[in-house]
Motif scaffolding. Structure first.
Motif, PDB file in Angstrom:
ATOM      1  N   GLY A 155      24.236  33.386  45.495  1.00  0.00           N
ATOM      2  CA  GLY A 155      23.682  32.522  46.044  1.00  0.00           C
ATOM      3  C   GLY A 155      23.229  31.683  45.339  1.00  0.00           C
ATOM      4  N   THR A 156      22.631  31.311  44.674  1.00  0.00           N
ATOM      5  CA  THR A 156      21.410  30.609  43.169  1.00  0.00           C
ATOM      6  C   THR A 156      22.561  29.999  42.530  1.00  0.00           C
ATOM      7  OG1 THR A 156      19.914  32.021  43.176  1.00  0.00           O
ATOM      8  CG2 THR A 156      19.765  30.261  41.618  1.00  0.00           C
ATOM      9  N   GLN A 157      22.609  28.223  43.224  1.00  0.00           N
ATOM     10  CA  GLN A 157      22.980  27.249  42.024  1.00  0.00           C
ATOM     11  C   GLN A 157      22.211  26.961  40.610  1.00  0.00           C
ATOM     12  OE1 GLN A 157      22.774  26.532  45.815  1.00  0.00           O
ATOM     13  NE2 GLN A 157      24.827  26.722  45.184  1.00  0.00           N
ATOM     14  N   VAL A 158      22.843  26.792  40.092  1.00  0.00           N
ATOM     15  CA  VAL A 158      22.875  26.903  38.576  1.00  0.00           C
ATOM     16  C   VAL A 158      22.997  25.675  37.752  1.00  0.00           C
ATOM     17  CG1 VAL A 158      22.952  28.191  36.132  1.00  0.00           C
ATOM     18  CG2 VAL A 158      22.887  29.109  37.786  1.00  0.00           C
ATOM     19  N   GLU A 159      22.463  25.308  36.876  1.00  0.00           N
ATOM     20  CA  GLU A 159      21.620  23.547  35.648  1.00  0.00           C
ATOM     21  C   GLU A 159      21.641  24.345  34.841  1.00  0.00           C
ATOM     22  OE1 GLU A 159      19.537  19.226  35.990  1.00  0.00           O
ATOM     23  OE2 GLU A 159      19.814  20.427  37.693  1.00  0.00           O
ATOM     24  N   VAL A 160      22.235  23.694  33.302  1.00  0.00           N
ATOM     25  CA  VAL A 160      22.295  23.998  32.529  1.00  0.00           C
ATOM     26  C   VAL A 160      22.036  22.766  32.218  1.00  0.00           C
ATOM     27  CG1 VAL A 160      23.541  26.441  32.228  1.00  0.00           C
ATOM     28  CG2 VAL A 160      24.407  23.741  31.809  1.00  0.00           C
ATOM     29  N   LEU A 161      20.949  22.825  31.223  1.00  0.00           N
ATOM     30  CA  LEU A 161      20.489  21.454  29.938  1.00  0.00           C
ATOM     31  C   LEU A 161      20.320  21.681  28.190  1.00  0.00           C
ATOM     32  CD1 LEU A 161      19.218  18.518  29.463  1.00  0.00           C
ATOM     33  CD2 LEU A 161      17.286  19.580  29.199  1.00  0.00           C
ATOM     34  N   ILE A 162      21.823  21.144  28.173  1.00  0.00           N
ATOM     35  CA  ILE A 162      22.576  21.974  26.745  1.00  0.00           C
ATOM     36  C   ILE A 162      22.190  20.509  26.043  1.00  0.00           C
ATOM     37  CG2 ILE A 162      24.013  23.032  28.008  1.00  0.00           C
ATOM     38  CD1 ILE A 162      26.230  21.030  26.887  1.00  0.00           C
ATOM     39  N   PRO A 163      22.308  21.261  24.241  1.00  0.00           N
ATOM     40  CA  PRO A 163      22.336  21.001  23.542  1.00  0.00           C
ATOM     41  C   PRO A 163      23.712  19.937  23.370  1.00  0.00           C
ATOM     42  CG  PRO A 163      21.906  22.660  22.105  1.00  0.00           C
ATOM     43  CD  PRO A 163      22.243  22.501  24.376  1.00  0.00           C
ATOM     44  N   ASP A 164      23.336  18.599  21.792  1.00  0.00           N
ATOM     45  CA  ASP A 164      25.193  18.568  22.383  1.00  0.00           C
ATOM     46  C   ASP A 164      26.287  18.754  22.455  1.00  0.00           C
ATOM     47  OD1 ASP A 164      23.941  19.055  19.878  1.00  0.00           O
ATOM     48  OD2 ASP A 164      23.952  16.345  19.332  1.00  0.00           O
ATOM     49  N   TYR A 165      26.970  20.172  22.785  1.00  0.00           N
ATOM     50  CA  TYR A 165      28.071  20.663  22.371  1.00  0.00           C
ATOM     51  C   TYR A 165      29.378  20.225  22.707  1.00  0.00           C
ATOM     52  CZ  TYR A 165      24.674  25.064  22.891  1.00  0.00           C
ATOM     53  OH  TYR A 165      23.454  26.523  22.857  1.00  0.00           O
ATOM     54  N   VAL A 166      30.420  20.836  22.045  1.00  0.00           N
ATOM     55  CA  VAL A 166      31.828  19.973  21.801  1.00  0.00           C
ATOM     56  C   VAL A 166      32.574  20.704  21.604  1.00  0.00           C
ATOM     57  CG1 VAL A 166      30.428  17.864  21.529  1.00  0.00           C
ATOM     58  CG2 VAL A 166      31.827  19.234  20.042  1.00  0.00           C
ATOM     59  N   GLY A 167      33.821  20.831  21.795  1.00  0.00           N
ATOM     60  CA  GLY A 167      34.873  21.301  21.870  1.00  0.00           C
ATOM     61  C   GLY A 167      34.683  22.894  22.306  1.00  0.00           C
ATOM     62  N   THR A 168      35.052  24.019  21.215  1.00  0.00           N
ATOM     63  CA  THR A 168      34.823  25.393  22.073  1.00  0.00           C
ATOM     64  C   THR A 168      33.299  25.587  22.208  1.00  0.00           C
ATOM     65  OG1 THR A 168      36.415  25.937  20.157  1.00  0.00           O
ATOM     66  CG2 THR A 168      34.886  27.851  20.507  1.00  0.00           C
ATOM     67  N   GLU A 169      31.959  25.019  21.512  1.00  0.00           N
ATOM     68  CA  GLU A 169      31.139  25.907  22.265  1.00  0.00           C
ATOM     69  C   GLU A 169      30.489  24.571  23.837  1.00  0.00           C
ATOM     70  OE1 GLU A 169      28.423  23.931  17.889  1.00  0.00           O
ATOM     71  OE2 GLU A 169      29.107  22.813  19.370  1.00  0.00           O
ATOM     72  N   LEU A 170      31.296  23.663  23.912  1.00  0.00           N
ATOM     73  CA  LEU A 170      31.270  23.568  25.415  1.00  0.00           C
ATOM     74  C   LEU A 170      32.078  23.570  26.291  1.00  0.00           C
ATOM     75  CD1 LEU A 170      29.296  21.182  26.804  1.00  0.00           C
ATOM     76  CD2 LEU A 170      31.968  19.617  26.504  1.00  0.00           C
ATOM     77  N   SER A 171      33.164  24.251  25.870  1.00  0.00           N
ATOM     78  CA  SER A 171      34.360  25.111  26.506  1.00  0.00           C
ATOM     79  C   SER A 171      33.216  26.537  26.913  1.00  0.00           C
ATOM     80  CB  SER A 171      35.054  25.650  25.894  1.00  0.00           C
ATOM     81  OG  SER A 171      36.251  24.069  25.597  1.00  0.00           O
ATOM     82  N   THR A 172      33.226  27.109  26.190  1.00  0.00           N
ATOM     83  CA  THR A 172      32.641  28.162  26.155  1.00  0.00           C
ATOM     84  C   THR A 172      31.197  28.368  27.403  1.00  0.00           C
ATOM     85  OG1 THR A 172      32.152  29.029  23.722  1.00  0.00           O
ATOM     86  CG2 THR A 172      30.512  30.044  25.496  1.00  0.00           C
ATOM     87  N   VAL A 173      30.177  27.483  27.596  1.00  0.00           N
ATOM     88  CA  VAL A 173      29.296  27.150  28.690  1.00  0.00           C
ATOM     89  C   VAL A 173      29.767  26.983  29.321  1.00  0.00           C
ATOM     90  CG1 VAL A 173      27.380  25.924  28.987  1.00  0.00           C
ATOM     91  CG2 VAL A 173      27.567  26.325  26.638  1.00  0.00           C
TER      92      VAL A 173
END
Length: 314
Positions: free
Chosen positions: A134-152
């Motif tokens: 029931g917990t909402q999750v926010e992530v503050l991430i590095p400058d991921y793009v492409g596959t890195e971002l898709s993984t998250v």
């Protein structure tokens, strides 16, 4: 040289000291799980308020960043600590023990890892989902793009945050590997995937009002729906000095202008940081009829993130 030796710190910049049972409880839970927080590592000015309310922003992948932004107090090195495979579980256990309905996860930059830590982020999200569905999750991430971002994104965070930090002209205060355009790319790709996005600007670094408004327009064009603006405060004498202290009135004016540009949620105040009042900001996006004000009141529902005054991630 400290800020007090250059520009006197104004009266509205007073920090609440940690106190109370909830603050002790948060400290004990974090210590028992061996977890780091941005509140401590980045000397966040909101620590007293948020820990006193039983909230904290978790910092994963160690306490050593592989980048060296000129405004940030987090320690840096060419290589960070080895990843702890048990960290996702320990993080999820802490979220459950604290009874969080909204969890914020950030990290140091880990350019020394093959995927820069994207899979570890995803594992942390999934672990929280498993123990606290029931917990909402926010992530503050590095400058991921492409596959890195898709993984998250495949782990389905509720909000994805990434900070441009400052206006285009002043991007040199960030590590040379970061840029305004690369940050916009991260935010555009997340928006295209259907995830609400958030970004933050530090003010008081020498930017003009026109430059702030230009940055806000570019963020809206990239699909960003939540924007945070806060005062840069020099963490230690090693970081760049403050150029200007922005008054609460000007923060309120910036908030009005940001809302006029179409942001669903705006948090603009001297102590505002990326995850400050994060749950309320997310609620405004979930229900656009609810709009946040300029400078939210300091209440016991706050979630916060610091970096002495900057978003940790660049």
């Amino acid at each position: 040289m400290s800020d007090s030796m250059t520009i006197p710190k104004p009266s509205w910049l007073k920090v609440q000291l940690p106190h109370g049972r909830e603050w002790r409880h948060v400290e004990e839970v974090l210590a028992s799980k061996g977890l780091h927080t941005v509140c401590d590592e980045a000397r966040c000015p909101n620590k007293g308020e948020c820990w006193g309310a039983g909230t904290a922003t978790f910092m994963i992948m160690g306490d050593t960043c592989t980048r060296g932004c000129r405004f940030c107090a987090v320690k840096t090195a060419h290589q960070g600590q080895p990843l702890d495979p048990a960290e996702p579980l320990h993080l999820a256990e802490a979220v459950k023990a604290l009874g969080l309905k909204y969890a914020v996860i950030t990290s140091v930059d880990r350019d020394d890892l093959p995927d820069r830590g994207a899979a570890h982020f995803a594992a942390c999200i999934r672990a929280i989902r498993e123990l606290s569905p029931g917990t909402q999750v926010e992530v503050l991430i590095p400058d991921y793009v492409g596959t890195e971002l898709s993984t998250v994104l495949e782990a389905k965070p509720d909000v994805l945050a990434h900070n441009v930090e400052t206006v285009r002209r002043l991007q040199s205060v960030r590590d040379r590997r970061a840029s305004f355009d690369k940050s916009l790319q991260t935010l555009r790709e997340a928006y295209a995937a259907g995830i609400p996005t958030k970004s933050s600007l530090l003010l008081g670094l020498g930017e003009t009002e026109d430059e702030v408004l230009d940055a806000l327009r570019e963020l809206r064009s990239a699909g960003v729906s939540i924007v945070v603006m806060g005062q840069y405060l020099r963490p230690t004498p090693q970081e760049i000095p403050v150029t200007e202290y922005i008054t609460p009135t000007r923060f309120a004016e910036y908030a009005e202008k940001a809302r006029a540009l179409g942001f669903a949620s705006v948090i603009s105040a001297p102590f505002a940081r990326t995850s400050y009042h994060a749950r309320e900001a997310w609620g405004a996006v979930d229900n656009p009829a609810r709009k946040t004000g300029s400078g939210p009141r300091r209440g016991h529902e706050a979630e916060t993130e610091g970096n002495t005054q900057g978003g940790l991630i660049s």
